[in-house]
Design an enzyme around this catalytic site. Structure first.
Site, PDB file in Angstrom:
ATOM      1  N   CYS A   2      79.737 -31.498 -24.546  1.00  0.00           N
ATOM      2  CA  CYS A   2      80.855 -32.180 -25.182  1.00  0.00           C
ATOM      3  C   CYS A   2      80.842 -33.665 -24.817  1.00  0.00           C
ATOM      4  O   CYS A   2      80.272 -34.052 -23.806  1.00  0.00           O
ATOM      5  CB  CYS A   2      82.208 -31.595 -24.797  1.00  0.00           C
ATOM      6  SG  CYS A   2      82.387 -29.863 -25.109  1.00  0.00           S
ATOM      7  N   ARG A  27      75.131 -34.505 -26.707  1.00  0.00           N
ATOM      8  CA  ARG A  27      75.829 -33.721 -25.672  1.00  0.00           C
ATOM      9  C   ARG A  27      76.496 -32.476 -26.232  1.00  0.00           C
ATOM     10  O   ARG A  27      76.982 -31.629 -25.488  1.00  0.00           O
ATOM     11  CB  ARG A  27      76.898 -34.590 -25.031  1.00  0.00           C
ATOM     12  CG  ARG A  27      76.278 -35.749 -24.328  1.00  0.00           C
ATOM     13  CD  ARG A  27      77.015 -36.029 -23.087  1.00  0.00           C
ATOM     14  NE  ARG A  27      76.187 -36.770 -22.193  1.00  0.00           N
ATOM     15  CZ  ARG A  27      76.313 -36.745 -20.887  1.00  0.00           C
ATOM     16  NH1 ARG A  27      77.216 -35.982 -20.333  1.00  0.00           N
ATOM     17  NH2 ARG A  27      75.538 -37.462 -20.140  1.00  0.00           N
ATOM     18  N   TRP A  75      80.676 -28.863 -27.763  1.00  0.00           N
ATOM     19  CA  TRP A  75      79.707 -27.799 -27.533  1.00  0.00           C
ATOM     20  C   TRP A  75      80.546 -26.590 -27.133  1.00  0.00           C
ATOM     21  O   TRP A  75      81.158 -26.570 -26.059  1.00  0.00           O
ATOM     22  CB  TRP A  75      78.755 -28.197 -26.402  1.00  0.00           C
ATOM     23  CG  TRP A  75      77.638 -27.216 -26.187  1.00  0.00           C
ATOM     24  CD1 TRP A  75      76.437 -27.200 -26.829  1.00  0.00           C
ATOM     25  CD2 TRP A  75      77.612 -26.130 -25.268  1.00  0.00           C
ATOM     26  NE1 TRP A  75      75.673 -26.163 -26.376  1.00  0.00           N
ATOM     27  CE2 TRP A  75      76.363 -25.483 -25.414  1.00  0.00           C
ATOM     28  CE3 TRP A  75      78.517 -25.618 -24.333  1.00  0.00           C
ATOM     29  CZ2 TRP A  75      75.990 -24.378 -24.666  1.00  0.00           C
ATOM     30  CZ3 TRP A  75      78.155 -24.504 -23.585  1.00  0.00           C
ATOM     31  CH2 TRP A  75      76.899 -23.898 -23.755  1.00  0.00           C
ATOM     32  N   ASN A 101      86.748 -32.324 -21.821  1.00  0.00           N
ATOM     33  CA  ASN A 101      85.454 -31.731 -21.454  1.00  0.00           C
ATOM     34  C   ASN A 101      85.680 -30.893 -20.202  1.00  0.00           C
ATOM     35  O   ASN A 101      86.490 -31.268 -19.352  1.00  0.00           O
ATOM     36  CB  ASN A 101      84.434 -32.824 -21.086  1.00  0.00           C
ATOM     37  CG  ASN A 101      83.911 -33.560 -22.281  1.00  0.00           C
ATOM     38  OD1 ASN A 101      84.271 -33.260 -23.413  1.00  0.00           O
ATOM     39  ND2 ASN A 101      83.062 -34.544 -22.030  1.00  0.00           N
ATOM     40  N   GLY A 102      84.923 -29.803 -20.064  1.00  0.00           N
ATOM     41  CA  GLY A 102      85.075 -28.965 -18.870  1.00  0.00           C
ATOM     42  C   GLY A 102      85.647 -27.621 -19.253  1.00  0.00           C
ATOM     43  O   GLY A 102      85.670 -27.246 -20.435  1.00  0.00           O
ATOM     44  N   GLU A 481      57.203 -25.078 -17.174  1.00  0.00           N
ATOM     45  CA  GLU A 481      57.796 -26.130 -18.005  1.00  0.00           C
ATOM     46  C   GLU A 481      57.287 -26.044 -19.455  1.00  0.00           C
ATOM     47  O   GLU A 481      58.061 -26.219 -20.405  1.00  0.00           O
ATOM     48  CB  GLU A 481      57.486 -27.503 -17.375  1.00  0.00           C
ATOM     49  CG  GLU A 481      57.904 -28.726 -18.179  1.00  0.00           C
ATOM     50  CD  GLU A 481      59.389 -28.808 -18.512  1.00  0.00           C
ATOM     51  OE1 GLU A 481      60.182 -28.006 -18.000  1.00  0.00           O
ATOM     52  OE2 GLU A 481      59.745 -29.667 -19.332  1.00  0.00           O
ATOM     53  N   LYS A 485      59.764 -25.523 -22.600  1.00  0.00           N
ATOM     54  CA  LYS A 485      59.827 -26.464 -23.723  1.00  0.00           C
ATOM     55  C   LYS A 485      59.648 -25.736 -25.041  1.00  0.00           C
ATOM     56  O   LYS A 485      60.371 -25.965 -25.991  1.00  0.00           O
ATOM     57  CB  LYS A 485      58.727 -27.507 -23.519  1.00  0.00           C
ATOM     58  CG  LYS A 485      59.050 -28.902 -23.841  1.00  0.00           C
ATOM     59  CD  LYS A 485      59.902 -29.706 -22.888  1.00  0.00           C
ATOM     60  CE  LYS A 485      61.152 -29.079 -22.382  1.00  0.00           C
ATOM     61  NZ  LYS A 485      61.760 -29.732 -21.259  1.00  0.00           N
ATOM     62  N   GLU A 488      62.722 -23.556 -25.902  1.00  0.00           N
ATOM     63  CA  GLU A 488      63.911 -24.349 -26.224  1.00  0.00           C
ATOM     64  C   GLU A 488      63.919 -24.866 -27.657  1.00  0.00           C
ATOM     65  O   GLU A 488      64.942 -24.818 -28.327  1.00  0.00           O
ATOM     66  CB  GLU A 488      63.927 -25.607 -25.344  1.00  0.00           C
ATOM     67  CG  GLU A 488      64.615 -25.471 -24.045  1.00  0.00           C
ATOM     68  CD  GLU A 488      64.593 -26.799 -23.325  1.00  0.00           C
ATOM     69  OE1 GLU A 488      65.671 -27.292 -23.014  1.00  0.00           O
ATOM     70  OE2 GLU A 488      63.499 -27.347 -23.070  1.00  0.00           O
ATOM     71  N   HIS A 504      50.090  -8.705 -11.574  1.00  0.00           N
ATOM     72  CA  HIS A 504      51.182  -7.923 -10.978  1.00  0.00           C
ATOM     73  C   HIS A 504      52.246  -7.541 -12.002  1.00  0.00           C
ATOM     74  O   HIS A 504      53.371  -7.238 -11.631  1.00  0.00           O
ATOM     75  CB  HIS A 504      51.789  -8.710  -9.815  1.00  0.00           C
ATOM     76  CG  HIS A 504      50.797  -8.994  -8.737  1.00  0.00           C
ATOM     77  ND1 HIS A 504      50.366  -8.048  -7.851  1.00  0.00           N
ATOM     78  CD2 HIS A 504      50.102 -10.119  -8.447  1.00  0.00           C
ATOM     79  CE1 HIS A 504      49.469  -8.558  -7.040  1.00  0.00           C
ATOM     80  NE2 HIS A 504      49.289  -9.834  -7.388  1.00  0.00           N
ATOM     81  N   LYS A 603      72.796 -31.298 -24.021  1.00  0.00           N
ATOM     82  CA  LYS A 603      72.278 -32.173 -22.981  1.00  0.00           C
ATOM     83  C   LYS A 603      73.358 -32.253 -21.921  1.00  0.00           C
ATOM     84  O   LYS A 603      74.533 -32.362 -22.238  1.00  0.00           O
ATOM     85  CB  LYS A 603      72.049 -33.561 -23.601  1.00  0.00           C
ATOM     86  CG  LYS A 603      71.218 -34.503 -22.771  1.00  0.00           C
ATOM     87  CD  LYS A 603      69.779 -34.231 -22.994  1.00  0.00           C
ATOM     88  CE  LYS A 603      68.888 -35.150 -22.200  1.00  0.00           C
ATOM     89  NZ  LYS A 603      67.561 -34.547 -22.017  1.00  0.00           N
TER      90      LYS A 603
HETATM   91  C1  F6R Z   1      65.145 -28.645 -20.490  1.00  0.00           C
HETATM   92  C2  F6R Z   1      66.350 -29.309 -20.062  1.00  0.00           C
HETATM   93  C3  F6R Z   1      67.214 -28.637 -19.065  1.00  0.00           C
HETATM   94  C4  F6R Z   1      67.607 -29.654 -17.979  1.00  0.00           C
HETATM   95  C5  F6R Z   1      68.627 -29.031 -17.009  1.00  0.00           C
HETATM   96  C6  F6R Z   1      68.968 -29.973 -15.881  1.00  0.00           C
HETATM   97  O1  F6R Z   1      64.470 -29.385 -21.453  1.00  0.00           O
HETATM   98  O2  F6R Z   1      66.655 -30.384 -20.508  1.00  0.00           O
HETATM   99  O3  F6R Z   1      66.611 -27.521 -18.518  1.00  0.00           O
HETATM  100  O4  F6R Z   1      66.457 -30.051 -17.305  1.00  0.00           O
HETATM  101  O5  F6R Z   1      69.781 -28.708 -17.721  1.00  0.00           O
HETATM  102  O6  F6R Z   1      69.517 -31.149 -16.358  1.00  0.00           O
HETATM  103  P1  F6R Z   1      69.562 -32.449 -15.471  1.00  0.00           P
HETATM  104  O7  F6R Z   1      68.181 -32.882 -15.223  1.00  0.00           O
HETATM  105  O8  F6R Z   1      70.332 -33.437 -16.297  1.00  0.00           O
HETATM  106  O9  F6R Z   1      70.261 -32.093 -14.201  1.00  0.00           O
END
Ligand code: F6R
Length: 608
Positions: A2, A27, A75, A101-102, A481, A485, A488, A504, A603
């Site tokens: 948000c 966000r 969000w 927000n929250g 990672e 990616k 996601e 395993h 984000k």
């Molecule tokens: C993956 C991604 C998330 C963030 C995670 C931590 O692409 O963006 O997994 O890495 O939410 O976020 P930060 O780094 O902002 O603490």
């Protein structure tokens, strides 16, 4: 999650707020809304489901004017994306408007008390209790600011709140607890935002609110007081040197590909002034804690998601160069662990946003243990950068794509510098790593030059619904990672595994419908990883090998092969990660997904 924008000024601020919401859209983007109070104290409440562009279109047809405005991009947490669940929320009399927000944990309890008192609710959200509770207290005591304070006292959970009302149409009221909020001043315009980067194109003069701060903002004065003891404090403004170029796409079709392509520049910025051509390491952000740092005997790295994976690479790097044992913990797990911690421990929190609730909770958990708390953070002035004792900024610039790419590259670069800073002696490996860091930007440029090849690869594999990513040592976290990616942005099932663990369990998944991306780099573990590759091949699994080792024998044993520039194993991580980011990107592009705003994600995860 948000985003909040508030405005009070002498000009019509509608475009400023819409522009701020656009900057915040990454966000949260399932719905948005704006409340405009004009000079005759009339209100215009406009909401829309979907991205900000839809809200902008709606606002354009109405052409409202106002000098007191709040806006929000949502969000969803409580209730599906809908007009009634979108913010701003309002009281039954339609004269108090709130964006939040929250999460208000006790909202059901508050809601039921208000319903008993005759209040009606139109949304499924937790946030709607706020304007109604303020209304309840206001009617009792006749002061809006005191009614807000009493409301805040009743709330359990986290919040960043911005409130406007026709009762006092010359003020913005704001407050925060566990969710970021800043005030920005630009002459006769004052902005409020949950993220400074959304307003740094308007002002660089920013004041960061602290938990329990409540501010009453008018053009004449910004009054701040503490919610708990009502004591006045003041808004301390500082100049934020945040680059704004990142807010524009330029010629790029979306932020993810723009940010992947920024990797070489990101490495350059992360090492600039910190690594000299003579391999001297200078991390200015650690100067004040230098002697403490020299006496630590244990490091705990905390982070979430991609930042956690960067931490796993940090573990290998630091243990390689220093004799300090390192553990890496997920923020969401660490905070609930009964971990014995001594004063000689150092906690390193890694976060792009600097606002991740679980990582913040992990830092707060150790705050009374007397440990050294460091931050490796990208967002300047963010909560983590302020609650840690010292730290090193990533300087990757604002990252707008929800899937983190360039920030990861910067985090690993900073961790490499930190590992060198912690090295007790200068070994050959020390010189190799510093040498390689200086060459890294050009090697990443070479991988970016292979984008077409990687796009073709994504096209070839587009029919598959499951992927396994495997690697050993440094390549294990990047397998994790790479899988993250892909899932996601493409919504296909992808699992990252240590190549050695494959036997395993996960090998049971392998058949001709389940491709494996094998990451094997030149070095001691190359052959071992290739043995794992052969085990997959024997079971008919399609194989893509990503390697920096020109091994002629392997060509016929794999379905596809990507060569990346050769380097030492410590820096191969960033080079290969860029290739994996491109693979995920082109896969998602081919599927026609919303790459920058993948479904269900946001984000900056500011709630637990
Ligand atoms: C993956 C991604 C998330 C963030 C995670 C931590 O692409 O963006 O997994 O890495 O939410 O976020 P930060 O780094 O902002 O603490």
């Amino acid at each position: 999650m948000c985003g909040i924008i508030g405005y009070i000024g002498t000009d019509n601020g509608v475009d400023y707020v819409l522009d701020g919401l656009k900057n915040l859209e990454y966000r949260g983007y399932d719905s948005s809304g704006i409340c405009i109070i004009n000079s005759s104290s009339q209100t215009n409440l406009i909401k829309q489901v979907g991205g900000i562009d839809k809200l902008v279109q709606k606002v354009k047809t109405i052409r409202p004017n106002g000098k007191l405005i709040i806006g929000h991009t949502r969000w969803a947490t409580h209730g599906k994306p809908s007009i009634s669940n979108a913010h701003p929320h309002f009281n039954n009399d339609h004269n108090i408007f709130v964006v939040h927000n929250g999460i208000i944990e006790n909202y059901l309890e508050i809601k039921s008390k208000l319903i008993d008192r005759g209040y009606k609710f139109v949304s499924e959200t937790d946030s709607e209790v706020i304007p109604n509770l303020v209304d309840f207290y206001y009617k009792k005591i006749g002061s809006l600011s005191e009614a807000l304070r009493m409301t805040l006292d009743d709330l359990r959970g986290t919040y960043a709140i911005c409130l406007v009302s026709t009762i006092e149409p010359d003020k913005l009221f704001v407050s925060r607890l566990g969710s970021p909020l800043v005030i920005g001043k630009a002459g006769n315009k004052i902005f409020v935002s949950s993220d400074p980067s959304a307003i740094t194109n308007r002002t660089k003069s920013i004041s960061f609110l602290n938990d329990y701060d409540v501010a009453q903002i008018s053009l004449k004065k910004i009054k701040v007081f503490n919610q708990k003891d009502n004591k006045p404090s003041f808004a301390k403004f500082e100049i934020i040197n945040q680059r704004n170029e990142q807010n524009n796409l330029g010629d790029w079709p979306n932020y993810m590909i723009k940010e992947i392509n920024q990797a070489p520049e990101v490495v350059e910025l992360a090492i600039k002034g910190r690594l000299s051509p003579k391999h001297q390491i200078k991390l200015g952000g650690l100067d004040d804690v230098s002697s403490q740092l020299d006496h630590i005997d244990r490091i705990i790295i905390v982070g979430c998601g991609t930042s956690y994976y960067a931490g796993l690479i940090g573990e290998y790097l630091i243990e390689e160069f220093s004799d300090i044992p390192v553990e890496v913990e997920l923020g969401s797990e660490f905070k609930y662990k009964n971990e014995p911690i001594s004063r000689s421990t150092c906690l390193i929190a890694i976060s792009q946003s600097g606002e991740t609730a679980d990582t913040i909770a992990a830092i707060n958990k150790v705050k009374d243990f007397g440990v050294l708390k460091l931050g490796i953070v990208n967002s300047i002035g963010s909560t983590i950068s302020r609650i840690t004792d010292a730290g090193v900024y990533c300087h990757a610039g604002n990252e707008k794509s929800v899937a983190s790419t360039k920030a990861f590259i910067a985090q690993v670069t900073v961790l490499s510098l930190l590992a060198l800073r912690l090295a007790k002696i200068r070994t050959k490996s020390f010189d190799n790593l510093s040498e390689e860091l200086l060459k890294l930007p050009d090697k990443i440029r070479a991988v970016l030059g292979q984008s077409d090849q990687i796009q073709k690869l994504a096209h070839k594999y587009i029919k598959y619904k499951n992927f396994l990513f495997i690697g050993r040592k440094y390549n294990y976290p990047i397998a994790l990672e790479g899988a993250l990616k892909l899932k996601e942005v493409s919504y296909v099932h992808a699992e990252g595994y240590s190549a050695g663990e494959m036997k395993h369990g996960p090998i049971a998944l392998i058949d001709k419908t389940f491709p494996t991306i094998v990451i094997a780099t030149k070095g001691d573990l190359y052959k071992k990883t290739i043995s794992n590759l052969l085990e997959i091949r024997s079971r008919g699994g399609p194989i893509v090998l990503i390697t920096n080792f020109k091994d002629q024998k392997i060509k016929n044993m794999v379905d596809d092969l990507i060569y990346v520039p050769e380097s030492h194993e410590e820096t191969a991580t960033q080079i290969i990660t860029v290739a994996l980011q491109l693979f995920a990107y082109y896969f998602s592009l081919e599927l026609g997904n919303n790459i920058d705003k993948p479904r269900n994600l946001a984000k900056s995860v500011t709630v637990e």
